[in-house]
Design an enzyme around this catalytic site. Sequence first.
Site, mmCIF file in Angstrom:
data_model
loop_
_atom_site.group_PDB
_atom_site.id
_atom_site.type_symbol
_atom_site.label_atom_id
_atom_site.label_comp_id
_atom_site.label_asym_id
_atom_site.label_seq_id
_atom_site.Cartn_x
_atom_site.Cartn_y
_atom_site.Cartn_z
ATOM 1 N N LYS A 55 79.154 -11.312 58.233
ATOM 2 C CA LYS A 55 79.082 -10.372 59.356
ATOM 3 C C LYS A 55 79.869 -10.888 60.554
ATOM 4 C CE LYS A 55 76.608 -8.377 56.410
ATOM 5 N NZ LYS A 55 76.807 -8.845 55.024
ATOM 6 N N ILE A 184 79.310 -6.494 48.485
ATOM 7 C CA ILE A 184 80.147 -7.665 48.790
ATOM 8 C C ILE A 184 81.617 -7.301 48.719
ATOM 9 C CG2 ILE A 184 80.787 -9.985 48.031
ATOM 10 C CD1 ILE A 184 77.897 -10.252 46.924
ATOM 11 N N VAL A 186 83.195 -4.291 49.005
ATOM 12 C CA VAL A 186 83.728 -3.390 50.041
ATOM 13 C C VAL A 186 83.706 -4.048 51.410
ATOM 14 C CG1 VAL A 186 83.109 -1.320 48.736
ATOM 15 C CG2 VAL A 186 81.560 -2.137 50.498
ATOM 16 N N GLY A 267 78.720 -9.297 41.882
ATOM 17 C CA GLY A 267 77.288 -9.468 42.085
ATOM 18 C C GLY A 267 76.865 -10.921 42.037
ATOM 19 N N ARG A 268 75.564 -11.126 42.200
ATOM 20 C CA ARG A 268 75.005 -12.465 42.219
ATOM 21 C C ARG A 268 73.960 -12.615 41.117
ATOM 22 N NH1 ARG A 268 76.550 -15.389 46.469
ATOM 23 N NH2 ARG A 268 74.829 -16.871 46.173
ATOM 24 N N HIS A 440 69.679 9.892 75.245
ATOM 25 C CA HIS A 440 71.016 10.498 75.236
ATOM 26 C C HIS A 440 71.895 9.790 76.265
ATOM 27 C CE1 HIS A 440 74.097 13.623 75.067
ATOM 28 N NE2 HIS A 440 74.106 13.608 76.393
#
Length: 463
Positions: A55, A184, A186, A267-268, A440
């Site tokens: 991130k 992961i 993308v 994947g993991r 808002h």
Amino acid sequence: MSEPNEATFDIVILGGGSGGYAAALRAAQLDLSVALIEKGKLGGTCLHNGCIPTKALLHAAEIADQTRESEQFGVKAELHGIDMTAVNSYKDGVVARLYKGLQGLVGGAKNITFVAGAGKLVGKNVVEVDGKRYTGRNIILASGSYAKSLPGLEVDGERIITSDHALTLDRVPASAIVLGGGVIGVEFASVWKSFGVDVTIVEALPRLVAAEDEESSKALERAFRKRKINFKVGKPFEKVEKTDNGVKVTISGGETVEAELLLVAVGRGPNTAGLGYEEQGVKLDRGYVLTDERLRTGVPNVYAVGDIVPGLQLAHRGFQQGIFVAEEIAGQNPAVIDEAGIPRVTYSDPELASVGLTEAKAKEQYGADKIKTYNYNLGGNGKSQILKTTGFVKLVRVEDGPVVGVHMVGARVGEQVGEAQLIYNWEAYPAEVAQLVHAHPTQNEALGEAHLALAGKPLHAHA
């Protein structure tokens, strides 16, 4: 301690990642004695090789895009390039500060003994580390996961890499192939495109992020086309060859793609091999630890949490499971975790966020004629216009019943998933959410607007 070579605790935890350390901290709060065993760094994959560093890269990517696009906001700026040494320094600094904080939390807990080393289950209630045995009245298995590859696909750490290697790259590659179009894949594709890399995603399934609602997947694919991120879906991997300048990947149909790097993001897998689980009677399925809904393994007083338990491999799932088991052991009888109620976020550009059932799953569970959906376009949301983002909020509800799924696409929508989680987990009806006041201008208003419309009283949208 009974002898120099042995020690007994209320709980022995094998693994100090998200699930393990959460269990340790909660157990310590409940006055239980804990041995927390970790062979690597406290915090595990999420802190050091997953959530946090990725991130940080995604935020750096966002800054790069904002710099490129600044003139449309009346700000003149110029992007001179990506300094990966500086990017990595920023990323590593974030990780180091969080790591130091976590070490302080665990080290400051009087009931937690942190044990550095590789543990193995050598008895139904005994974990051995470097010849020393730690006996637990209860055992929590929390050994985490590793970046998977495919049969015949050898990761060399240079041209063929995993996400672990991608996080420490000291350069921006000219081109990259990402094998795997899940979360992961993308996310890294999104980062690299923002850094100026020519990216191609190869995915065997028929769409990107296939676990998400189909409309969310299609929206991400449209956005990626606009960003000129190439992707090939429904195209299983066949082989990879090294070339003078990088790699050549062959996919089904004989089609080939060439690039400087191949990122394997398929994947993991669960870290359970060689840890003594099966020898002690713990049942495994393809390496995953099988548990009941209360995370019991079937071996008395042995529990499992986190990525080794089949289901979503998410840090916040691990946190919650760790807390749950600590409270279960303490006799507090906590509520069973609803897996569908765990929020899911893909931090690409645009972001995807969801909680609850997809439209397809809801129809399967309740019957197609019982399911109603509503899509609120972010084009009608003031803050989204300010941010120049597009996307939607999609609600899935049971006819005359509660909302059972919330799906969002757009910049920063991950920050809205907290309210969506409450809506799903509290089985809220559209009319109930429609009564709530949303500030808002915020993107959070989009959730309110969607519920207003589904309740039959739209304000800035059509019912």
